[in-house]
Design a protein around this motif. Structure first.
Motif, PDB file in Angstrom:
ATOM      1  N   SER A  80       0.492  -1.145  -0.302  1.00 17.00           N
ATOM      2  CA  SER A  80       0.592  -0.165  -0.142  1.00 17.00           C
ATOM      3  C   SER A  80       1.164   1.064   0.655  1.00 17.00           C
ATOM      4  N   THR A 102       2.026   4.869   1.796  1.00 18.06           N
ATOM      5  CA  THR A 102       1.693   5.366   2.549  1.00 18.06           C
ATOM      6  C   THR A 102       2.900   6.486   3.326  1.00 18.06           C
ATOM      7  N   GLN A 103       3.075   6.789   4.026  1.00 22.81           N
ATOM      8  CA  GLN A 103       4.085   7.878   4.358  1.00 22.81           C
ATOM      9  C   GLN A 103       5.243   7.395   5.631  1.00 22.81           C
ATOM     10  N   ASN A 106       6.503   9.574   0.405  1.00 21.65           N
ATOM     11  CA  ASN A 106       5.384   8.424   0.111  1.00 21.65           C
ATOM     12  C   ASN A 106       6.286   7.868  -0.212  1.00 21.65           C
ATOM     13  N   SER A 125      -5.262  -0.684  12.209  1.00 28.19           N
ATOM     14  CA  SER A 125      -4.892   0.489  13.393  1.00 28.19           C
ATOM     15  C   SER A 125      -4.378   0.535  14.768  1.00 28.19           C
TER      16      SER A 125
END
Length: 350
Positions: A191, A193-194, A200, A209
């Motif tokens: 995926s 995400t950061q 990125n 989460s």
């Protein structure tokens, strides 16, 4: 009370840093004339074994003054085997490196204490499950406590991420739900995400989460040593990367914090718990160690570079170059301090 805690913590960190320089200098027979906590006018001093130990008015740093060492007079020569400038370059490098090294040692000691006393961290309990995620498709629910992934025991939320990233293919999750142990097969996907620097990246994830639930992990002395080593290395890498990203412009200069931010962080930690205060003190100690090793002429790292040059070129840099570079270093440091204070005030004023 927060201001007092901040000053005590900062003075403690500075003392430990300068103690590293002091011990290394004494080991090589260099006379230390002054050991100061703080700058400016002295408010207390005492002579002990040839060194003047003092506390100065401005508590934002400190220094040890060695015989034969003066940044404004790089060519200074003082006779005797107890003079800093008469020592071999590699010995001066050890003396310079000893300060930052002491900060790393202090951080490791603090992390060791935290590990023995009980380190608070996020529990491996699922909070939210994203829609259309591998976890949702496998039947993971909010409130599930992850006990094991494949053959890896899970104790903290951090263990989950590390295990998912370091493995390949489908994973077998063992969960505790309503007092029962159940098993689920999950196939992670890649995926967008950061990372912590808001870059990125692509990452192997399952779409969960954490729940806002803490767990206290206690370690025996052997485990605590490993924990202290890992945390010190991890913190050092994070700060080195942070400096690199700042230079590259990935982290904006507005993220730089000054003494006000440091003071607030220490104050908040002291109000939370002694463990939180120890943790933030350890992190700041690593920060001091890393930043002092940067090749900026006014810092230990800059002086180490001068001595490396002397070893390679078999001569010292000229006094003129030394003074100019040192002044440039002080200008850089002063600019960063002013920028930090400016950012602090901007945050306070919203």
């Amino acid at each position: 009370m927060g201001t007092i805690t901040f000053l005590l913590v900062l003075s403690f960190l500075v003392f430990f840093h300068e103690l590293g320089h002091f011990l290394a200098a004494r080991y090589f027979g260099v006379k230390v004339e002054v050991f100061s906590i703080g700058f400016g006018k002295q408010i207390f001093s005492k002579m002990y074994r040839g060194t003047k130990w003092q506390i100065a008015l401005i508590p934002l740093g400190g220094y040890v003054k060695m015989k034969g060492q003066d940044d404004t007079k790089p060519g200074l020569y003082e006779e005797g085997t107890d003079s800093y400038n008469n020592k071999k370059p590699w010995q001066r490098i050890v003396i310079l490196f000893a300060g930052p090294f002491a900060n790393f040692v202090l951080a490791a000691i603090l992390y060791f204490i935290i590990a023995l006393a009980g380190a608070n961290t996020l529990s491996p309990t699922v909070g939210k499950v994203q829609e259309n995620s591998p976890a949702l498709k496998a039947g993971i629910k909010s409130g599930d406590e992850i006990i094991r992934i494949n053959n890896t025991e899970i104790k903290t939320w951090e263990d989950i991420g590390k295990t998912i990233i370091s493995t390949e293919g489908a994973l077998q999750f063992y969960l505790k739900r309503d007092g029962e142990l159940i098993s689920k097969i999950i196939r992670p996907h890649i995926s967008d995400t950061q990372n912590m620097f808001k870059e990125n990246i692509k990452k192997r994830m399952i779409g969960i989460s954490p729940a806002p639930k803490l767990v206290t992990i206690y370690h025996n002395p052997i485990e605590a040593l490993s924990y202290a080593w890992d945390k010190t290395i991890e913190s050092s890498k994070m700060i080195f990367l942070g400096v690199q990203k700042l230079i590259q412009g990935i982290i904006p200069s507005s993220e730089i914090g000054g003494v006000i931010t440091i003071g607030k962080v220490i104050s908040d930690a002291s109000e939370s718990s002694i463990i939180a205060l120890l943790a933030i003190t350890a992190l700041i100690s690593v920060n001091l160690g890393v930043l002092n090793l940067l090749p900026i002429p006014a810092l230990d790292g800059g002086h180490i570079m001068f001595n490396l040059y002397e070893i390679i070129a078999r001569k010292k840099p000229s006094d003129k170059v030394f003074v100019y570079l040192t002044i440039t270093g002080w200008v850089i440091l002063a600019s960063l301090m002013l920028l930090g204070i400016y950012n602090d005030l901007n945050r306070l004023l919203g």
